[in-house]
Write a protein that holds these residues in place. Structure first.
Motif, mmCIF file in Angstrom:
data_model
loop_
_atom_site.group_PDB
_atom_site.id
_atom_site.type_symbol
_atom_site.label_atom_id
_atom_site.label_comp_id
_atom_site.label_asym_id
_atom_site.label_seq_id
_atom_site.Cartn_x
_atom_site.Cartn_y
_atom_site.Cartn_z
ATOM 1 N N VAL A 8 0.652 2.650 -0.367
ATOM 2 C CA VAL A 8 -0.005 3.874 -0.848
ATOM 3 C C VAL A 8 0.856 4.546 -1.906
ATOM 4 O O VAL A 8 0.361 4.956 -2.968
ATOM 5 C CB VAL A 8 -0.282 4.833 0.327
ATOM 6 C CG1 VAL A 8 -0.806 6.165 -0.182
ATOM 7 C CG2 VAL A 8 -1.269 4.213 1.312
ATOM 8 N N GLN A 9 2.152 4.671 -1.636
ATOM 9 C CA GLN A 9 3.049 5.338 -2.586
ATOM 10 C C GLN A 9 3.125 4.582 -3.907
ATOM 11 O O GLN A 9 3.069 5.181 -4.991
ATOM 12 C CB GLN A 9 4.443 5.464 -1.978
ATOM 13 C CG GLN A 9 4.492 6.418 -0.807
ATOM 14 C CD GLN A 9 5.842 6.453 -0.112
ATOM 15 O OE1 GLN A 9 6.004 7.154 0.880
ATOM 16 N NE2 GLN A 9 6.822 5.713 -0.598
ATOM 17 N N LEU A 10 3.250 3.257 -3.839
ATOM 18 C CA LEU A 10 3.334 2.450 -5.053
ATOM 19 C C LEU A 10 2.022 2.519 -5.828
ATOM 20 O O LEU A 10 2.021 2.599 -7.065
ATOM 21 C CB LEU A 10 3.666 1.009 -4.679
ATOM 22 C CG LEU A 10 3.983 0.048 -5.815
ATOM 23 C CD1 LEU A 10 5.218 0.490 -6.593
ATOM 24 C CD2 LEU A 10 4.180 -1.371 -5.277
ATOM 25 N N HIS A 11 0.911 2.499 -5.116
ATOM 26 C CA HIS A 11 -0.401 2.577 -5.745
ATOM 27 C C HIS A 11 -0.546 3.872 -6.543
ATOM 28 O O HIS A 11 -0.976 3.866 -7.700
ATOM 29 C CB HIS A 11 -1.478 2.492 -4.665
ATOM 30 C CG HIS A 11 -2.869 2.449 -5.182
ATOM 31 N ND1 HIS A 11 -3.948 2.861 -4.441
ATOM 32 C CD2 HIS A 11 -3.390 2.072 -6.391
ATOM 33 C CE1 HIS A 11 -5.052 2.718 -5.137
ATOM 34 N NE2 HIS A 11 -4.748 2.251 -6.321
ATOM 35 N N LEU A 12 -0.181 4.991 -5.923
ATOM 36 C CA LEU A 12 -0.311 6.266 -6.617
ATOM 37 C C LEU A 12 0.731 6.434 -7.717
ATOM 38 O O LEU A 12 0.430 6.976 -8.787
ATOM 39 C CB LEU A 12 -0.234 7.433 -5.636
ATOM 40 C CG LEU A 12 -1.607 7.916 -5.142
ATOM 41 C CD1 LEU A 12 -2.200 6.932 -4.151
ATOM 42 C CD2 LEU A 12 -1.540 9.310 -4.552
#
Length: 353
Positions: A29-33
């Motif tokens: 999630v963090q990498l995606h955002l």
């Protein structure tokens, strides 16, 4: 010594995807955002929403303790769903983080693809938390047609396979790889949802799983908690110059190649668990990648428990242990050491670094 990570100039870096289990799901999630201009989709298996470990900063007098308590009792096992992550508040946090230019614009998510899964027998990350991940992405504009949400499988905390030697379906124990008899590999569903219809997976691999030196991507940062080596699966068609896409597959806690139990801060080498490379070799990613021109990057987190970094189970950082100043954490941003390292690896694969 391992070789440096090799560029593959035919890689399309506008169609990258990422997936992960548990701490790998939170990191996905963090990498995606953080780099939504690069990633067009994410597969989240038992993971919570962006920055949920900062939900209640007043949980302790010490910032680091507060984030750990939030991680355990808000983001993983809230007493009741009402004290779990607040997706509406976290959407506002994400938008502000983007306005501060610490992550890419959240508007990039509007045409992305999401696969979100929670096992109904999961006792490690409660299903109510994963439901908030779905609501978080919906509130950021991901269309319902692009979001696959699965919560009706009586699985424990694990990625699911068809391997007879893996844990029973409802198990909640290492190595967090469980068997779903008579079904497809879960990784195949992830990749097909994120990339559209794909060729059938290979019955016998034709490509190669290569080891590379990760250290150039995080340097000597003592808080990185990353292993010396990472791995990448390269299909034969890609080695021969064919076009490809990149998928980042993030293992969960206790699943890195170099995981070892730590006792009082020291490696217990006499009792190494036999997990080894199972996440990168037995979960099905490579078979599907092999016939579809997908390069699979397997970054590796390292278990560390010393005076600088407390990460004994080798988890990806989604609560701030890698931040230089825990009062002002950066683990969720493009400045984060782990996110920066993985992003640089993807750029290298595309011949851009």
């Amino acid at each position: 010594m391992a070789d440096p990570l090799t560029p593959w100039g035919a890689a399309d870096l506008t169609r990258c995807s990422v997936s992960g289990l548990s701490s790998g799901a939170f990191m996905a999630v963090q990498l995606h955002l953080a780099h939504s201009a690069m990633f067009s989709g994410a597969g989240i298996i038992a993971g919570g929403p962006y920055r949920c470990a900062e939900t209640f900063r007043a949980a302790s007098f010490i910032a680091e303790d507060a984030f750990v308590q939030n991680a355990l009792f808000v983001c993983m096992n809230p007493l009741i769903p009402q004290v779990g992550p607040d997706p509406e508040r976290l959407v506002a946090v994400a938008r502000q983080t983007a306005r501060d230019r610490l992550i890419d614009p959240v508007e990039n998510l509007a045409d992305d693809w999401l696969y979100i899964f929670t096992g109904s027998a999961d006792t490690v990350v409660d299903s109510s938390v994963v439901h908030t991940t779905r609501r978080f992405y919906e509130a950021l504009g991901v269309p319902p047609a692009n979001l696959m949400f699965v919560d009706d499988v009586p699985a424990g905390h694990a990625i699911l396979t068809t391997n007879l030697e893996d844990n029973p379906l409802d198990a909640n124990r290492p190595p967090y790889i469980n068997r779903l008899p008579g079904a497809r590999m879960q990784s195949w569903d992830v990749l097909e949802h994120l990339h559209g219809p794909l060729n059938a997976p290979a019955e016998r691999l034709g490509g190669r799983l290569l080891r590379f030196d990760q250290r150039e991507f995080f340097g000597d940062d003592p808080r990185s908690s990353m292993s010396a080596y990472g791995y990448v699966y390269v299909p034969k068609s890609v080695e021969e110059g064919g076009p490809c896409r990149v998928h980042v597959a993030l293992h969960g806690c206790k699943q890195g190649y170099n995981y070892v139990d730590l006792v009082n801060g020291r490696p217990d080498r006499a009792n190494d668990p036999p997990y080894g490379n199972r996440y990168m070799t037995t979960t099905g990613y490579n078979e599907m990648a092999d016939t579809n021109g997908i390069v699979v990057l397997y970054p590796q987190a390292e278990g560390i428990d010393d005076g600088v970094t407390q990460n004994p189970e080798g988890c990806w950082d989604w609560w701030g242990y890698s931040s230089p100043d825990v009062r002002h954490p950066d683990y969720y941003s493009q400045r984060a050491v782990q996110i920066g390292a993985i992003h640089a690896m993807v750029l290298r694969l595309g011949g851009m670094a």
